[in-house]
Design a protein around this motif. Structure first.
Motif, PDB file in Angstrom:
ATOM      1  N   UNK A   1       0.775  -1.245   0.068  1.00 46.59           N
ATOM      2  CA  UNK A   1      -0.031  -0.229  -0.042  1.00 46.59           C
ATOM      3  C   UNK A   1       0.819   1.301   0.053  1.00 46.59           C
ATOM      4  N   UNK A   2       0.485   2.413  -0.841  1.00 46.05           N
ATOM      5  CA  UNK A   2       1.292   3.468  -0.884  1.00 46.05           C
ATOM      6  C   UNK A   2       0.439   4.507  -0.506  1.00 46.05           C
ATOM      7  N   UNK A   3       1.206   5.316   0.665  1.00 51.55           N
ATOM      8  CA  UNK A   3       0.422   6.333   1.412  1.00 51.55           C
ATOM      9  C   UNK A   3       0.531   6.650   2.750  1.00 51.55           C
ATOM     10  N   UNK A   4       0.277   7.670   3.277  1.00 53.63           N
ATOM     11  CA  UNK A   4       0.620   7.986   4.516  1.00 53.63           C
ATOM     12  C   UNK A   4      -0.643   8.632   5.465  1.00 53.63           C
TER      13      UNK A   4
ATOM     14  N   UNK B   1       5.331   7.677   1.812  1.00 54.67           N
ATOM     15  CA  UNK B   1       6.528   8.354   1.214  1.00 54.67           C
ATOM     16  C   UNK B   1       6.968   9.664   1.897  1.00 54.67           C
ATOM     17  N   UNK B   2       6.099  10.288   2.746  1.00 56.26           N
ATOM     18  CA  UNK B   2       6.677  11.487   3.429  1.00 56.26           C
ATOM     19  C   UNK B   2       6.189  11.147   4.907  1.00 56.26           C
ATOM     20  N   UNK B   3       5.403  12.148   5.471  1.00 58.09           N
ATOM     21  CA  UNK B   3       5.167  12.175   6.882  1.00 58.09           C
ATOM     22  C   UNK B   3       3.803  11.105   7.050  1.00 58.09           C
ATOM     23  N   UNK B   4       3.817  10.562   8.262  1.00 54.29           N
ATOM     24  CA  UNK B   4       2.522   9.626   8.701  1.00 54.29           C
ATOM     25  C   UNK B   4       1.575  10.671   8.756  1.00 54.29           C
ATOM     26  N   UNK B   5       0.348  10.960   8.190  1.00 57.26           N
ATOM     27  CA  UNK B   5      -0.880  11.721   8.460  1.00 57.26           C
ATOM     28  C   UNK B   5      -1.899  11.143   8.913  1.00 57.26           C
TER      29      UNK B   5
ATOM     30  N   UNK C   1      -2.634   4.362  13.169  1.00 60.92           N
ATOM     31  CA  UNK C   1      -1.363   4.062  13.318  1.00 60.92           C
ATOM     32  C   UNK C   1      -0.965   2.902  14.384  1.00 60.92           C
ATOM     33  N   UNK C   2      -1.631   3.140  15.358  1.00 57.31           N
ATOM     34  CA  UNK C   2      -1.466   2.070  16.628  1.00 57.31           C
ATOM     35  C   UNK C   2      -2.063   0.603  16.162  1.00 57.31           C
TER      36      UNK C   2
ATOM     37  N   UNK D   1       5.349  -1.308   8.103  1.00 53.53           N
ATOM     38  CA  UNK D   1       5.402   0.122   7.831  1.00 53.53           C
ATOM     39  C   UNK D   1       6.928   0.345   7.537  1.00 53.53           C
ATOM     40  N   UNK D   2       6.972   0.763   6.112  1.00 49.59           N
ATOM     41  CA  UNK D   2       8.268   1.438   5.879  1.00 49.59           C
ATOM     42  C   UNK D   2       8.141   2.801   5.456  1.00 49.59           C
ATOM     43  N   UNK D   3       9.018   3.780   6.349  1.00 48.22           N
ATOM     44  CA  UNK D   3       8.748   5.163   6.065  1.00 48.22           C
ATOM     45  C   UNK D   3       9.794   5.522   5.332  1.00 48.22           C
ATOM     46  N   UNK D   4       9.314   7.024   4.809  1.00 52.78           N
ATOM     47  CA  UNK D   4      10.277   7.668   3.734  1.00 52.78           C
ATOM     48  C   UNK D   4      10.720   6.759   2.784  1.00 52.78           C
ATOM     49  N   UNK D   5       9.811   6.082   2.105  1.00 53.74           N
ATOM     50  CA  UNK D   5       9.812   5.016   1.180  1.00 53.74           C
ATOM     51  C   UNK D   5       8.744   5.459   0.015  1.00 53.74           C
ATOM     52  N   UNK D   6       9.648   5.373  -1.167  1.00 62.87           N
ATOM     53  CA  UNK D   6       8.751   5.729  -2.441  1.00 62.87           C
ATOM     54  C   UNK D   6       8.941   4.663  -3.493  1.00 62.87           C
ATOM     55  N   UNK D   7       8.055   4.324  -4.174  1.00 60.87           N
ATOM     56  CA  UNK D   7       7.931   3.224  -5.263  1.00 60.87           C
ATOM     57  C   UNK D   7       8.577   4.149  -6.607  1.00 60.87           C
ATOM     58  N   UNK D   8       9.663   3.754  -7.064  1.00 62.84           N
ATOM     59  CA  UNK D   8      10.244   4.407  -8.283  1.00 62.84           C
ATOM     60  C   UNK D   8      10.019   3.516  -9.546  1.00 62.84           C
TER      61      UNK D   8
END
Length: 291
Positions: free
Chosen positions: A144-147, A170-174, A180-181, A191-198
């Motif tokens: 899943x991509x998104x925060x 990809x950025x901050x968890x919103x 989140x918990x 959960x992979x933070x600061x991670x983008x699919x290229x």
């Protein structure tokens, strides 16, 4: 002679709320949508912040709302609006028919944003709706991509179906703290933070891997994109926009006199089912007050 006083375009919570208040105020209204009534609620597995329901499936809530609309004998037209033309009044044009009216309420919501990657539109395995397509990936590994809330909600829904869910922020968890918990407490959500699919990699026209920005790869059979959306307003000309959203005043009226907008299609701070209904009610009452 006009066909209706008001035409509401879009049968999500904003549009249904507006049409109900208009009808009960004695204003002849037509509700139009190109899809099943409910909007984004149809793609939501569980809603837990709508007053009166501790927890309800999005499709069930949409059905309850539309049943309420039908019980008030509000006419519904299935079809896509291709243009709204303003003259002395308004003409709302569909592919094969058109209707005239004095007022228009636009409640068309948003369409999902895409990653903008090669193969995204060509291969199987990329989806923008976990509720719609999640069952195809039962006992498989997905991403899943998104925060935001939508991404975390999708991940939690998929965790009940899939062996493993990679949630790539990809950025901050919103997302809110509760979601989140919950994700942290699920063993099969990573959960992979600061991670983008290229890059997307496919075999036989089906997704098999994704390449991340650090050049690492993940073996995935499905990828669900939840990175927000953009409003669909291309059928209206000469209207004031801000960041692609329709701008409205406190009465939900746009820069075009007699054309109102509400819900996810307008520029505002918070996008929720409750605030969408609020917008629709304000638009309807504003029209009634001006009669």
């Amino acid at each position: 002679m006009l066909d209706f006083d008001t035409i509401v375009i879009g049968a999500g919570p904003a549009g249904m709320g507006a049409s109900l208040y208009l009808k009960r105020a004695g204003i002849e209204v037509l509700l139009i949508d190109k899809d099943a009534p409910g909007g984004q609620m149809l793609k939501t597995s569980k809603i837990e912040n709508y007053l009166g329901y501790e927890s309800i499936n999005g499709a069930d809530l949409a059905l309850k709302m539309f049943d309420h609309v039908k019980k008030n004998d509000i006419p519904f037209e299935f079809g896509e609006v291709v243009s709204v033309v303003k003259d002395e009044n308004y003409t709302v044009k569909l592919a094969s028919k058109e209707f005239t009216c004095k007022h228009v309420i636009v409640a068309t919501g948003r369409i999902p944003n895409k990653l903008g990657l090669a193969l995204e539109d060509q291969i199987q395995g990329v989806s923008y709706c976990a509720v719609c397509d999640g069952s195809f990936y039962r006992n498989k590994t997905v991403g899943v991509v998104g925060g935001g809330n939508s991404a975390f909600t999708n991940a939690l829904y998929l965790a009940d179906l899939c062996d493993k869910v990679y949630l790539m922020v990809r950025g901050e968890v919103r997302a809110n703290a509760e979601l989140v918990n919950r994700a942290k407490n699920r063993d099969n959500i990573i959960v992979l933070k600061q991670t983008a699919v290229k890059e997307l990699i496919a075999e036989d026209n089906r997704l098999t891997k994704v390449v991340l920005q650090n050049d690492k790869t993940l073996d995935l059979e499905g990828l669900f994109v939840a990175i927000g959306g953009r409003p669909k307003v291309d059928f209206i000309k000469n209207i004031s926009l801000e960041k692609e959203y329709i701008t409205v005043n406190e009465h939900m009226e746009s820069s075009l006199k007699g054309l109102y907008a509400c819900g996810d299609v307008i520029y505002k701070e918070f996008y929720q089912i409750a605030t969408a209904i609020n917008d629709g009610v304000i638009a309807a009452l504003s029209i009634k007050a001006g009669e």
